[in-house]
Design an enzyme around this catalytic site. Sequence first.
Site, PDB file in Angstrom:
ATOM      1  N   CYS A   2       0.660  10.656 -99.699  1.00  0.00           N
ATOM      2  CA  CYS A   2       0.147  10.817-101.052  1.00  0.00           C
ATOM      3  C   CYS A   2       1.179  10.348-102.072  1.00  0.00           C
ATOM      4  CB  CYS A   2      -0.171  12.278-101.308  1.00  0.00           C
ATOM      5  SG  CYS A   2      -1.157  13.018-100.012  1.00  0.00           S
ATOM      6  N   ASN A 116       2.844  16.696-102.226  1.00  0.00           N
ATOM      7  CA  ASN A 116       2.859  15.817-101.049  1.00  0.00           C
ATOM      8  C   ASN A 116       3.347  16.617 -99.858  1.00  0.00           C
ATOM      9  OD1 ASN A 116       2.074  13.640-102.493  1.00  0.00           O
ATOM     10  ND2 ASN A 116       4.008  12.520-102.325  1.00  0.00           N
ATOM     11  N   GLU A 499       5.254  -0.825 -74.742  1.00  0.00           N
ATOM     12  CA  GLU A 499       5.170  -0.858 -76.201  1.00  0.00           C
ATOM     13  C   GLU A 499       6.297  -1.724 -76.786  1.00  0.00           C
ATOM     14  OE1 GLU A 499       3.018  -0.336 -78.263  1.00  0.00           O
ATOM     15  OE2 GLU A 499       4.022  -0.100 -80.173  1.00  0.00           O
ATOM     16  N   LYS A 503       5.623  -5.044 -79.041  1.00  0.00           N
ATOM     17  CA  LYS A 503       6.179  -5.221 -80.388  1.00  0.00           C
ATOM     18  C   LYS A 503       6.874  -6.571 -80.497  1.00  0.00           C
ATOM     19  CE  LYS A 503       4.490  -2.950 -82.304  1.00  0.00           C
ATOM     20  NZ  LYS A 503       3.537  -2.039 -81.839  1.00  0.00           N
ATOM     21  N   GLU A 506       4.305  -9.395 -80.470  1.00  0.00           N
ATOM     22  CA  GLU A 506       3.488  -9.435 -81.690  1.00  0.00           C
ATOM     23  C   GLU A 506       4.210 -10.087 -82.862  1.00  0.00           C
ATOM     24  OE1 GLU A 506       0.518  -5.685 -82.074  1.00  0.00           O
ATOM     25  OE2 GLU A 506       2.625  -5.136 -81.963  1.00  0.00           O
ATOM     26  N   HIS A 522       7.776  -7.285 -56.673  1.00  0.00           N
ATOM     27  CA  HIS A 522       6.517  -7.896 -56.244  1.00  0.00           C
ATOM     28  C   HIS A 522       6.081  -9.022 -57.175  1.00  0.00           C
ATOM     29  CE1 HIS A 522       6.270  -4.755 -53.297  1.00  0.00           C
ATOM     30  NE2 HIS A 522       6.353  -3.826 -54.249  1.00  0.00           N
ATOM     31  N   LYS A 621      -4.815  -5.861 -88.567  1.00  0.00           N
ATOM     32  CA  LYS A 621      -4.492  -4.429 -88.523  1.00  0.00           C
ATOM     33  C   LYS A 621      -5.686  -3.633 -88.013  1.00  0.00           C
ATOM     34  CE  LYS A 621      -1.811  -1.012 -89.354  1.00  0.00           C
ATOM     35  NZ  LYS A 621      -0.647  -0.954 -88.470  1.00  0.00           N
TER      36      LYS A 621
END
Length: 626
Positions: A2, A116, A499, A503, A506, A522, A621
């Site tokens: 906020c 907030n 992840e 990142k 991307e 393997h 997004k």
Amino acid sequence: MCGIVGYVGKRPARELLLAGLKKLEYRGYDSAGISLIADDHIDAVRAVGNLSALEAKLGANAAGSADGAGDGAVAVAERAATTGIGHTRWATHGRVSEENAHPHYDTDDQVHVVVNGIVENYMTLKRRLSDDGSDFTSETDAEVIAHLIASHYDGELAAAVRAAFAELEGHFAFVAMSVREPKTLVAARRECPLVVGRGEGEQFIASAVPAFLAQTRTVQQVENGEIVVLRPRGVEFQTVSGDPIARETEQVDWDEDTAEKGGYETFMLKEIHEQADTVAETIADRVARGTGVDLDEPGALDEALFVGVDRIVVVACGTSYHAGLIGRYAIEEWARLPVEMEIASEYRYRNPVVGEGDLVIGISQSGETADTLAAMRTARQRGAKVLAITNVMGSQITRDSDGVLFTRAGLEIGVAATKTFVCQVAAIYLLGLRLAELRGSLPPERIATLVGELGRLPHCIEETLASVGTPVAQIAEDHWRDEFFLYLGRHVGLPVALEGALKLKEISYIATDAYAAGEMKHGPIALLGDRTPVVCVATDSPVLEKMISNMQEVRARGAHVIAITTAASAHIADQVEVAIPVPAIDWMLQPIVAVVPLQLLAYEIAKRRGLNVDQPRNLAKTVTVE
Ligand code: G6P
């Protein structure tokens, strides 16, 4: 997150507040409001939607329209008030509605506040204040602050705020004003940001500098635990006991663009640095009992369902899928329930075996991902109960599910998810612990310990952010020209590796592969060359020794091992090219801490390659198409 803005001075506050709120729009919001004081009156006007809805409401009422917010709006619009507060809300507690929008006020409409963050003990305070006659009008935790200040008010707003502040627990910042002191604003900060803007005969306060940058560049930072009293002629900083604090002024030389990013060069970097706060917000009041987890909140799934559930299926895409993978380990370990992980785009076309007795969890930061929604609908049609984990109130996923668990990351602008990811993982931990409580699968002492560890996460993230900058920058410098990175992990370290690899792919467009370390022999081992960077998640866990063996295999092929370590794995530091130590936490919770240097590594490499990290090519997004 906020936005807060406050003004006390000599010019019409209404325009300055609206202009300030406009500058905070980039933070994301779903409703807005302002309160003004003039002529012994204090009035609030609030509206759902964007600021033009608020302006229209003020305008319509000033023009005498009958359909608006009532007398208050007329008064606000017409008076030449020079004191006021404004707010843009991103819903976390309670629906998106006018009643839940800020400012909030006490029963006698004497004290108005904008807030907030989160008040963790609001339920306790609300019960007490209600028993004493307070009349609550919203579903928010924030409203309790107005009533609490009013209950302490004895002629001096600053004293009432200090008394209230001492009773409040949580992670918040607020600005209060009272009709009885029309030339005063009193603000307080616990964790959430707040900054003062200094003028001649006028003062500003806001959650971020852009709100007043067009008016003044002379600022004073509000530190944690401080109370600030603003009057047209000056600003006093105080401790919670009322002792004065000296505070230097600073000049900000940011342009508007930098100011929106809080001084960071990109939104992604800002969002990485917000992770401690956002994880704190996500867990805050949900672990307020200290020994257990409380997920009983508006819109939540009926907990009776948790007890009868036989199996959990998680459907998600992208980074949200990785959050689910971590959740699988935690839920299986703690709640002893089988968890299946499904890529949503595959699941929806697979004629899945799913139905009654299954709990399907859809994870989506945006709440709009077409494949995730379709997978959830398939499961629901076949009789499964569906829980959504999302960051956006009012998103489609909240309407397509039987219950919602919200993350509280605030708006994320960088396309590559960072803070929403750690908050998703935090939310799943909460769910896993609650399931364990309800099913009696963990002893209460173990749950209490894990709740304590959850509470340490924000601090561990802060510590990581403060310490990993130098080694990460060095690795980026050494490897930004490389064309391939391999990431390895085991157990909860595997989704961290996945992840980290995602990142880097991307935002730097470098080819990456992420593998379960035991699978390396393997296939991916054939890719290893003389200088191949291999990022290994080697934090403490029951499989650390296995991970170390895999790292030795990598080194034997001449590749470069970059290891994320904790104290327990510190001894491997001299066996690897670079070790990035992070603070240790319960090994099941370690992913939230271990992923931070990998986000930064991707960032530093992309930066060196001269790329637009906030808007990587070809990525979106929110993916509302298949
Ligand atoms: C896009 C975004 C990713 C996100 C994925 C799933 O690919 O760029 O950051 O992880 O969608 O989005 P969701 O909103 O469902 O989490």
